[in-house]
Write a protein that holds these residues in place. Structure first.
Motif, PDB file in Angstrom:
ATOM      1  N   HIS A  20       0.893  -1.200   0.019  1.00 52.98           N
ATOM      2  CA  HIS A  20      -0.068   0.074   0.110  1.00 52.98           C
ATOM      3  C   HIS A  20       0.879   1.245  -0.070  1.00 52.98           C
ATOM      4  CE1 HIS A  20      -3.578  -2.468   0.567  1.00 52.98           C
ATOM      5  NE2 HIS A  20      -3.215  -2.966   1.548  1.00 52.98           N
ATOM      6  N   ASP A  21       2.184   1.203   0.008  1.00 55.19           N
ATOM      7  CA  ASP A  21       3.148   2.340  -0.100  1.00 55.19           C
ATOM      8  C   ASP A  21       3.087   2.707  -1.361  1.00 55.19           C
ATOM      9  OD1 ASP A  21       5.351   3.856  -0.215  1.00 55.19           O
ATOM     10  OD2 ASP A  21       6.235   2.964   1.547  1.00 55.19           O
ATOM     11  N   PRO A  22       2.833   4.149  -1.611  1.00 55.62           N
ATOM     12  CA  PRO A  22       2.624   4.564  -3.051  1.00 55.62           C
ATOM     13  C   PRO A  22       4.166   4.680  -3.678  1.00 55.62           C
ATOM     14  CG  PRO A  22       2.455   6.504  -1.463  1.00 55.62           C
ATOM     15  CD  PRO A  22       2.524   4.952  -0.709  1.00 55.62           C
ATOM     16  N   TYR A  23       5.159   4.578  -2.987  1.00 59.66           N
ATOM     17  CA  TYR A  23       6.679   4.346  -3.691  1.00 59.66           C
ATOM     18  C   TYR A  23       6.962   2.961  -3.801  1.00 59.66           C
ATOM     19  CZ  TYR A  23       6.915   9.126  -1.626  1.00 59.66           C
ATOM     20  OH  TYR A  23       6.483  10.592  -1.495  1.00 59.66           O
ATOM     21  N   VAL A  24       6.557   2.061  -2.928  1.00 56.07           N
ATOM     22  CA  VAL A  24       6.533   0.871  -3.406  1.00 56.07           C
ATOM     23  C   VAL A  24       5.754   0.495  -4.553  1.00 56.07           C
ATOM     24  CG1 VAL A  24       5.975  -1.630  -2.860  1.00 56.07           C
ATOM     25  CG2 VAL A  24       7.335  -0.104  -0.976  1.00 56.07           C
ATOM     26  N   GLN A  25       4.673   1.084  -4.637  1.00 59.76           N
ATOM     27  CA  GLN A  25       3.763   0.677  -5.993  1.00 59.76           C
ATOM     28  C   GLN A  25       4.666   1.350  -7.280  1.00 59.76           C
ATOM     29  OE1 GLN A  25       0.143   2.642  -4.625  1.00 59.76           O
ATOM     30  NE2 GLN A  25      -0.276   1.009  -3.389  1.00 59.76           N
ATOM     31  N   GLN A  26       5.438   2.434  -7.207  1.00 62.54           N
ATOM     32  CA  GLN A  26       5.990   3.168  -8.149  1.00 62.54           C
ATOM     33  C   GLN A  26       7.115   2.201  -8.598  1.00 62.54           C
ATOM     34  OE1 GLN A  26       6.997   7.075  -8.092  1.00 62.54           O
ATOM     35  NE2 GLN A  26       5.057   7.681  -7.273  1.00 62.54           N
ATOM     36  N   HIS A  27       7.851   1.426  -7.678  1.00 58.84           N
ATOM     37  CA  HIS A  27       9.127   0.753  -7.814  1.00 58.84           C
ATOM     38  C   HIS A  27       8.350  -0.467  -8.670  1.00 58.84           C
ATOM     39  CE1 HIS A  27      11.865   3.125  -6.084  1.00 58.84           C
ATOM     40  NE2 HIS A  27      11.303   2.861  -4.844  1.00 58.84           N
ATOM     41  N   ILE A  28       7.355  -1.058  -8.101  1.00 58.25           N
ATOM     42  CA  ILE A  28       6.927  -2.468  -8.688  1.00 58.25           C
ATOM     43  C   ILE A  28       6.470  -2.106 -10.176  1.00 58.25           C
ATOM     44  CG2 ILE A  28       4.989  -3.819  -8.821  1.00 58.25           C
ATOM     45  CD1 ILE A  28       7.288  -4.605  -6.745  1.00 58.25           C
ATOM     46  N   GLY A  29       5.661  -0.808 -10.425  1.00 62.37           N
ATOM     47  CA  GLY A  29       5.123  -0.606 -11.700  1.00 62.37           C
ATOM     48  C   GLY A  29       6.390  -0.437 -12.678  1.00 62.37           C
ATOM     49  N   GLN A  30       7.519   0.362 -12.249  1.00 63.84           N
ATOM     50  CA  GLN A  30       8.345   0.491 -13.431  1.00 63.84           C
ATOM     51  C   GLN A  30       9.268  -0.878 -13.404  1.00 63.84           C
ATOM     52  OE1 GLN A  30       9.435   3.498 -14.714  1.00 63.84           O
ATOM     53  NE2 GLN A  30      10.292   1.848 -16.066  1.00 63.84           N
ATOM     54  N   MET A  31       9.355  -1.713 -12.439  1.00 59.38           N
ATOM     55  CA  MET A  31       9.911  -2.847 -12.782  1.00 59.38           C
ATOM     56  C   MET A  31       9.170  -3.847 -13.820  1.00 59.38           C
ATOM     57  SD  MET A  31      11.601  -4.242  -8.923  1.00 59.38           S
ATOM     58  CE  MET A  31      10.317  -3.708  -7.847  1.00 59.38           C
ATOM     59  N   ALA A  32       7.938  -3.982 -13.729  1.00 65.07           N
ATOM     60  CA  ALA A  32       7.055  -4.605 -14.421  1.00 65.07           C
ATOM     61  C   ALA A  32       7.123  -4.096 -15.949  1.00 65.07           C
ATOM     62  CB  ALA A  32       5.402  -4.497 -14.229  1.00 65.07           C
ATOM     63  N   ILE A  33       7.371  -2.632 -16.106  1.00 64.82           N
ATOM     64  CA  ILE A  33       7.289  -2.155 -17.348  1.00 64.82           C
ATOM     65  C   ILE A  33       8.720  -2.635 -18.124  1.00 64.82           C
ATOM     66  CG2 ILE A  33       7.843   0.019 -18.646  1.00 64.82           C
ATOM     67  CD1 ILE A  33       5.585   1.204 -16.726  1.00 64.82           C
ATOM     68  N   ASN A  34       9.902  -2.577 -16.989  1.00 65.31           N
ATOM     69  CA  ASN A  34      11.214  -2.855 -17.608  1.00 65.31           C
ATOM     70  C   ASN A  34      11.012  -4.365 -18.041  1.00 65.31           C
ATOM     71  OD1 ASN A  34      11.881  -0.285 -16.806  1.00 65.31           O
ATOM     72  ND2 ASN A  34      13.068  -1.055 -15.043  1.00 65.31           N
ATOM     73  N   VAL A  35      10.823  -5.251 -17.463  1.00 66.16           N
ATOM     74  CA  VAL A  35      10.805  -6.833 -17.783  1.00 66.16           C
ATOM     75  C   VAL A  35       9.942  -6.983 -19.047  1.00 66.16           C
ATOM     76  CG1 VAL A  35      10.037  -8.941 -17.034  1.00 66.16           C
ATOM     77  CG2 VAL A  35      11.282  -7.659 -15.255  1.00 66.16           C
ATOM     78  N   GLU A  36       8.778  -6.093 -19.191  1.00 64.74           N
ATOM     79  CA  GLU A  36       8.091  -6.200 -20.313  1.00 64.74           C
ATOM     80  C   GLU A  36       8.649  -5.780 -21.491  1.00 64.74           C
ATOM     81  OE1 GLU A  36       3.394  -5.113 -22.042  1.00 64.74           O
ATOM     82  OE2 GLU A  36       3.943  -5.263 -19.918  1.00 64.74           O
ATOM     83  N   THR A  37       9.306  -4.852 -21.344  1.00 65.98           N
ATOM     84  CA  THR A  37       9.945  -3.948 -22.509  1.00 65.98           C
ATOM     85  C   THR A  37      11.089  -4.855 -22.903  1.00 65.98           C
ATOM     86  OG1 THR A  37       9.649  -1.736 -21.660  1.00 65.98           O
ATOM     87  CG2 THR A  37      11.240  -2.018 -23.083  1.00 65.98           C
ATOM     88  N   ALA A  38      12.033  -5.370 -22.056  1.00 66.01           N
ATOM     89  CA  ALA A  38      12.948  -6.189 -22.450  1.00 66.01           C
ATOM     90  C   ALA A  38      12.718  -7.368 -23.079  1.00 66.01           C
ATOM     91  CB  ALA A  38      13.863  -6.509 -21.248  1.00 66.01           C
ATOM     92  N   HIS A  39      11.657  -8.091 -22.745  1.00 70.22           N
ATOM     93  CA  HIS A  39      10.999  -9.038 -23.741  1.00 70.22           C
ATOM     94  C   HIS A  39      10.659  -8.727 -24.984  1.00 70.22           C
ATOM     95  CE1 HIS A  39      10.135 -11.400 -19.581  1.00 70.22           C
ATOM     96  NE2 HIS A  39      10.343 -12.463 -20.636  1.00 70.22           N
TER      97      HIS A  39
END
Length: 398
Positions: free
Chosen positions: A285-304
């Motif tokens: 529920h931490d908004p900064y954690v949510q941002q980190h998770i969101g960017q990680m998800a985008i990075n992994v998808e982009t690399a694929h």
């Protein structure tokens, strides 16, 4: 979504690899890292699972995966799954399958029949060694390099190589050696025709390994030792391809995005770790954690998506475009992977770097492995290509 158009048979190969990673490789990774030993059991598992010959042509009993066939993406996704479990193992695996790709493309029919049989029937492992850096690091006493002498019936190789991945763990090495003197492929300055590829039987008593040279921060289980050749005889029948063919054919370029597949595996492992850790810690529920998770998800998808794009170029015969796109993918996925691991650390905190957790090893391994090529030189090479200037798409020489 991240199956990215893999058909069921291809997905099955990737999933079989992923199962080995989850159930076996991941559990052994810390031991191999702590002891800096070759992951022999993991290769045994790959052989017994029928995956060891992935890059051997179908006509010789393999799956025929590779950049000059119609399926390289499956191979890269298998590598990614291995890297998720252990990045060092993935590097050893890369060395093995990349060597098989070279044999498929450059060896004659008699050589293929002999050497592919050893891979398929006996699980023999291969690697390719070039490393002969000519500039000395601070405090370095030894000079590295080999000389090659043509003699009756073959060649005499004398000297040393470093960064020799899988040293002592594999049966065969493709030696990239230069008739003009030390330097191998990457560090040589002479004409391309002076570069030879010689298959060396590593059971030869004149080949010895010095593990004392190898004590890095990461990628420890690649056992990339110093190797001594004491006037090692290589018969003419072990010359692979024509002199200079490796450089003239741009063979190094088809391996460049393969490194990126390993980087992606490390990134995805960090992302998966973060999701589990943060859920367990109830920090979602931490908004900064949510941002980190969101960017990680985008990075992994982009690399694929980048790897799928480059693979499609190779698989459809657009080789010039594939070589250029491979450099772009290699550069960008390094950035994506490093950012993903760093965001994982920032989101999860200092405890995530405490052993025996896997994240500190992922961080060390990735930080070391991405130095295999110089990202600044890769980016400059991309710029040169856009400016219409001469450029080195193999080793990114400035």
């Amino acid at each position: 979504m991240l199956t990215l158009d893999l058909i069921p048979q291809q997905q099955e190969l990737v999933e079989r690899t992923a199962v080995l990673g989850r159930e076996h490789f991941k559990a052994r990774a810390a031991h191999y890292d702590d002891t800096a030993t070759f992951p022999a059991e993991d290769f045994d598992d790959l052989f017994h699972a029928g995956l060891h010959a992935a890059a051997v042509p179908k006509a010789y009993g393999g799956f025929g995966l590779g950049p000059y066939h119609d399926d390289v993406f499956t191979l890269w996704m298998m590598t990614k799954e291995i890297a998720k479990a252990d990045l060092s193992l993935a590097r050893c695996w890369e060395g093995h399958v990349n060597s098989l790709v070279l044999l498929d493309g450059l060896a004659n029919e008699a050589q293929k029949a002999r050497w592919f049989e050893g891979v398929v029937q006996r699980g023999e492992k291969w690697v390719a060694w070039s490393g002969e850096p000519q500039s000395r690091a601070p405090g370095q006493q030894l000079r590295f390099g080999t000389t090659v002498e043509k003699v009756d019936g073959g060649y005499i190789v004398d000297g040393t190589k470093v960064f020799s991945t899988s040293a002592g763990g594999v049966e065969w090495a493709i030696l990239l050696v230069n008739t003009a003197g030390p330097g191998g492929a990457r560090h040589a300055t002479e004409a391309a025709e002076s570069l030879l590829l010689l298959a060396c039987d590593l059971s030869d008593s004149t080949v010895t390994f010095d593990g004392s040279w190898w004590d890095p921060i990461g990628m420890r289980a690649t056992v990339s030792h110093l190797v001594h050749f004491d006037r090692t005889f290589i018969p003419d029948s072990h010359l692979i391809g024509a002199p200079g063919q490796y450089l003239q054919g741009g063979w190094q370029t088809c391996f460049t995005p393969h490194y990126a597949a390993s980087f992606l595996g490390a990134a995805e492992a960090a992302y998966t770790y973060a999701l589990e850790y943060l859920t367990t810690q109830n920090k979602g529920h931490d908004p900064y954690v949510q941002q980190h998770i969101g960017q990680m998800a985008i990075n992994v998808e982009t690399a694929h998506l980048w790897l799928r794009h480059v693979a499609r170029l190779w698989e459809t015969g657009c080789y010039d475009e594939a070589q250029l796109a491979g450099s772009r993918a290699r550069f960008f996925i390094e950035e994506l992977a490093e950012e993903t691991v760093k965001r994982c650390i920032r989101a999860c905190g200092a405890r995530s770097l405490n052993r025996p957790g896997p994240l500190e090893r992922i961080y060390r391994d990735l930080s070391f492995y991405v130095r295999h090529d110089n990202a600044d030189h890769i980016l400059a090479t991309i710029g040169k290509s856009q400016l219409g200037q001469a450029h080195d798409g193999s080793f990114f020489t400035p």
